[in-house]
Structures are given as structure tokens and as C-alpha cells.
Design an enzyme around this catalytic site. Structure first.
Site, mmCIF file in Angstrom:
data_model
loop_
_atom_site.group_PDB
_atom_site.id
_atom_site.type_symbol
_atom_site.label_atom_id
_atom_site.label_comp_id
_atom_site.label_asym_id
_atom_site.label_seq_id
_atom_site.Cartn_x
_atom_site.Cartn_y
_atom_site.Cartn_z
ATOM 1 N N TRP A 157 -18.256 -22.193 7.459
ATOM 2 C CA TRP A 157 -19.494 -21.550 7.890
ATOM 3 C C TRP A 157 -20.114 -22.330 9.049
ATOM 4 O O TRP A 157 -20.519 -23.473 8.887
ATOM 5 C CB TRP A 157 -20.483 -21.484 6.729
ATOM 6 C CG TRP A 157 -20.010 -20.546 5.661
ATOM 7 C CD1 TRP A 157 -20.170 -19.193 5.642
ATOM 8 C CD2 TRP A 157 -19.295 -20.894 4.466
ATOM 9 N NE1 TRP A 157 -19.596 -18.679 4.504
ATOM 10 C CE2 TRP A 157 -19.054 -19.685 3.770
ATOM 11 C CE3 TRP A 157 -18.827 -22.094 3.915
ATOM 12 C CZ2 TRP A 157 -18.366 -19.647 2.556
ATOM 13 C CZ3 TRP A 157 -18.148 -22.046 2.706
ATOM 14 C CH2 TRP A 157 -17.930 -20.829 2.039
ATOM 15 N N HIS A 194 -24.947 -17.102 4.571
ATOM 16 C CA HIS A 194 -24.514 -15.979 3.714
ATOM 17 C C HIS A 194 -25.608 -15.702 2.673
ATOM 18 O O HIS A 194 -26.475 -16.537 2.415
ATOM 19 C CB HIS A 194 -23.176 -16.279 3.022
ATOM 20 C CG HIS A 194 -23.134 -17.600 2.311
ATOM 21 N ND1 HIS A 194 -21.980 -18.139 1.809
ATOM 22 C CD2 HIS A 194 -24.109 -18.504 2.007
ATOM 23 C CE1 HIS A 194 -22.246 -19.295 1.223
ATOM 24 N NE2 HIS A 194 -23.519 -19.537 1.339
ATOM 25 N N ARG A 220 -24.672 -16.924 11.864
ATOM 26 C CA ARG A 220 -23.563 -17.859 12.115
ATOM 27 C C ARG A 220 -23.646 -18.356 13.560
ATOM 28 O O ARG A 220 -23.865 -17.553 14.477
ATOM 29 C CB ARG A 220 -22.208 -17.165 11.907
ATOM 30 C CG ARG A 220 -21.958 -16.659 10.502
ATOM 31 C CD ARG A 220 -21.453 -17.731 9.548
ATOM 32 N NE ARG A 220 -21.511 -17.212 8.170
ATOM 33 C CZ ARG A 220 -20.508 -16.587 7.576
ATOM 34 N NH1 ARG A 220 -19.354 -16.416 8.200
ATOM 35 N NH2 ARG A 220 -20.649 -16.156 6.340
ATOM 36 N N GLN A 234 -25.689 -9.078 5.133
ATOM 37 C CA GLN A 234 -24.786 -9.122 3.989
ATOM 38 C C GLN A 234 -25.473 -8.555 2.764
ATOM 39 O O GLN A 234 -26.701 -8.595 2.636
ATOM 40 C CB GLN A 234 -24.397 -10.570 3.669
ATOM 41 C CG GLN A 234 -23.191 -11.055 4.441
ATOM 42 C CD GLN A 234 -22.641 -12.361 3.886
ATOM 43 O OE1 GLN A 234 -23.274 -13.033 3.080
ATOM 44 N NE2 GLN A 234 -21.456 -12.713 4.331
ATOM 45 N N VAL A 277 -16.344 -19.661 -6.335
ATOM 46 C CA VAL A 277 -15.665 -18.760 -7.275
ATOM 47 C C VAL A 277 -14.306 -19.336 -7.665
ATOM 48 O O VAL A 277 -13.709 -20.127 -6.931
ATOM 49 C CB VAL A 277 -15.467 -17.347 -6.676
ATOM 50 C CG1 VAL A 277 -16.755 -16.566 -6.725
ATOM 51 C CG2 VAL A 277 -14.911 -17.428 -5.265
ATOM 52 N N ALA A 320 -18.878 -12.145 -8.594
ATOM 53 C CA ALA A 320 -19.791 -12.043 -7.451
ATOM 54 C C ALA A 320 -19.004 -11.576 -6.249
ATOM 55 O O ALA A 320 -17.792 -11.753 -6.188
ATOM 56 C CB ALA A 320 -20.434 -13.399 -7.159
#
Ligand code: DAH
Length: 352
Positions: A157, A194, A220, A234, A277, A320
């Protein structure tokens, strides 16, 4: 008697020629006026006549008086009726007449997509929560999501950092307002990269079961091209409960894309890596035309993230995902360059 007859004649002739309310008024004064009316004068002279004449002439004069009053009244009514007709025709409003067109604004195409997406997730039982702050702390954007500062994954990122001086100012203002400082005392501040930053923020103050979506601006620090902009929208989805599996994730996503695009589209999951995740996936969609397109990142919420939210370790499971709405808008409206959305050119925006 003769003068009464002559008076009747001339009065009736005058009356017939009267065309206005004002004329009628002066006619009334001229003949029936209390001080100088012609008929009044006759009536006044009655007293000097012998009894018999007085009776008959008096009767005659009175008849004429009543006759004139009646005629005057008739005329008055006619004039009033005319006046009313004139007002009605002049001031009439034709309510069937179409009103003048007023210039009207409309929603931005990205707002359309956002509302549509919110509608779809609401219909599936998700709550739409506020999107969280765009100026975010390093903690919620990275650390809480299992991305420590020395982790190479941070390079995924490109971040707009807010200068440390402004960070201090923000910390001080929060303290002054009586709020606790950020969780990490010397927090650095950034433009969130994000919407995943809302995950731990939300879980800190809510217990499972959690079914939420949150959307908003993300940023970004990178060069722009037709597919990338420094700012985009997003939509984050977070689902936490017991016995949650990848099947739930997959079903939710395919239902979303089928409602957003067409019942014909399909999705597939490819293994991928995101620190928050485990397992993580990249999700592709097969369009109605048979083309596979990469759409979003997703996965089963990492136990470390649930722990950071303060949940009992191992007790909950979740999935998610985070999807770029600009991308969806581009596909839906066939927009060739993502930068058009924010160029401010009304010729582009008017098409929606
Ligand atoms: N936050 C990720 C990004 O912007 C996308 C993402 C990936 C969101 C996996 C998630 C997830 O919630 O589980 O690149």
C-alpha cells in the site's frame, strides 16, 4: 304630475345609456340624492300641495323612486358580474399547463453504484454503517490489521502520510476534546489506503454476530493511469459469527455480482495474500461475455485481527472483502479511464 312623467322618461333614457359603475353612481346622486336629487326635490315640494294631489302625486313619485332603485340595483348586479368575469379570466390559472423546466442536478455515477451496492447488501441482511474517517491512524489502517511497521507487506500500500506535525496537532485536539488519544500514543496519521481500517474500529465497539458493509474514499500515493487513480472508493464487508466458512463468503460475493451485473456472471477464488486474512483470496468474475476479470480481495478474517478487536481468541470466525467501486462503475458504464470520474468535466457527468 307632468314633471314626474318627464322625469321618468329622462331618467330611464339616461339609465339605458349607462356603461360604468361610476356613471351609475352619479345618476343615483342626480335623481335620488338627498340634497339635490331631482326626484327628491319633487317629493319635498309635496307638502305645499292640496291634500288630494299630494296623495296621488306622492304615490306616483314614490313608485318612480322604487322603480329607479330597482333599475339601479339591476345595473349594479350586472356590473359586478362583469367585473367578476374579468377577474376570473385575467387571473385564471390553467393547472394543466406544464410548468417551466428548472435546471436539476443528479447523482454522480460513483454515488449511483455505491447506493446500488448498499441496496443489494441490505437486502441480504447486512447493515450499512458510516464509512469511518478518511484521515486515519496508522494503527487502524495497518497495525490492527496484522501489518506491523517492519512487515514487508506494507509496501503493498503506497501511503499518503500526514506530516508528523499535523499528527501531533490531531492528537492534541482529541485530548483537548476529552477523548482518549489514539490507541497507539504516538500514532502516525495517514490518508487511509483501504476501507479495511473500519474492521477493528467497528469490532472494538460491537460484539458478534457482525454483518456490516462500509464504503468511502481511499487513497494511494502512486502515479495515475487509466486504471489507477490516487483516490477511489472502496466498499468493505465484514461478517463475524460462529461456524463461518469460505462457502458463505463465496455465496455472498456471487449473489452480489449477479445482482449488480447479471444472473449469468460467475466468480472464482484464487489463493492470494493479505496479512489480515487467512486464507486470503483474489476474486475474479466471469462476465456475461465469458471474460475473467480480477475484482477484489477477500478472505477469512485472521485470528490475530479478531484478537486485536478484543474478542476471545478462537471463539469467532469471519469473512471479509474489500471491493473497488470505481472498477465496478467502469465496467457497468463502459468507462475507459478511471480518472474521468474525478476530472470535474460536466460533459462527462451529464451523461449519467
Ligand atoms: N484492503 C484490501 C486492499 O485494499 C482489500 C481486501 C483484501 C479487503 C482482503 C479485505 C480482505 O477485507 O479480506 O487491497
Amino acid at each position: 304630475m307632468e314633471s314626474i312623467n318627464a322625469l321618468r322618461k329622462s331618467a330611464l333614457r339616461r339609465l339605458r345609456s349607462i356603461k360604468h359603475k361610476e356613471e351609475l353612481r352619479s345618476f343615483e346622486v342626480e335623481f335620488l340624492g338627498r340634497k339635490k336629487g331631482k326626484l327628491t326635490a319633487v317629493l319635498r315640494r309635496l307638502g305645499s300641495l292640496p291634500h288630494r294631489e299630494r296623495m296621488s302625486i306622492g304615490q306616483e313619485a314614490n313608485t318612480l323612486r322604487l322603480e329607479l332603485l330597482e333599475e339601479i340595483n339591476k345595473k349594479k348586479n350586472i356590473f359586478a358580474e362583469h367585473a367578476m368575469q374579468e377577474i376570473l379570466s385575467k387571473e385564471a390559472v390553467d393547472i394543466t399547463f406544464p410548468p417551466p423546466k428548472r435546471p436539476r442536478g443528479h447523482l454522480h455515477p460513483l454515488t449511483h453504484i455505491r447506493l446500488e451496492a448498499e441496496e443489494i447488501f441490505s437486502s441480504m441482511g447486512f447493515s450499512v454503517i458510516p464509512g469511518g474517517p478518511e484521515v486515519e491512524t496508522e494503527y487502524y489502517n495497518f497495525d490492527a490489521l496484522n501489518i506491523p511497521s517492519d512487515h514487508p507487506a506494507r509496501d503493498l500500500w503506497d501511503t499518503f502520510w500526514i506530516s508528523s506535525r499535523s499528527s501531533k496537532v490531531i492528537d492534541q485536539k482529541r485530548k483537548a476534546r476529552g477523548r482518549s488519544a489514539f490507541r497507539v500514543p504516538t500514532s502516525k496519521v495517514l490518508l487511509r489506503t483501504h476501507t479495511s481500517s473500519v474492521q477493528v474500529r467497528h469490532m472494538e465497539s460491537h460484539q458478534p454476530p457482525i454483518r456490516i458493509i462500509a464504503s468511502g474514499k481511499t487513497f494511494r500515493y502512486e502515479a495515475t493511469d487509466a486504471k489507477h487513480d490516487t483516490e477511489f472508493i472502496q466498499l468493505e464487508c465484514l461478517f463475524v459469527d460462529k461456524n463461518v466458512s469460505v462457502a458463505h463468503l463465496k455465496h455472498t460475493l456471487s449473489a452480489f455480482f449477479q445482482k449488480m451485473f447479471s444472473p449469468k456472471v460467475a466468480i472464482r477464488l484464487r489463493p492470494s495474500y493479505f496479512p489480515f486474512v487467512e486464507p486470503g483470496f483474489e476474486v475474479d468474475m466471469r462476465t456475461a461475455e465469458g471474460e475473467w476479470l480480477e475484482m477484489l480481495g477477500a478472505g477469512m478474517v485472521h485470528q490475530q485481527v479478531l484478537k486485536n478487536a478484543g474478542y476471545i481468541p478462537g471463539h469467532w470466525k469471519g469473512f471479509a472483502f474489500g471491493v473497488g467501486l470505481d472498477r465496478i462503475a467502469m465496467m457497468k458504464y463502459k468507462i475507459p479511464d478511471v480518472r474521468l470520474f474525478r476530472c470535474g468535466d460536466v460533459r462527462f457527468l451529464r451523461q449519467f
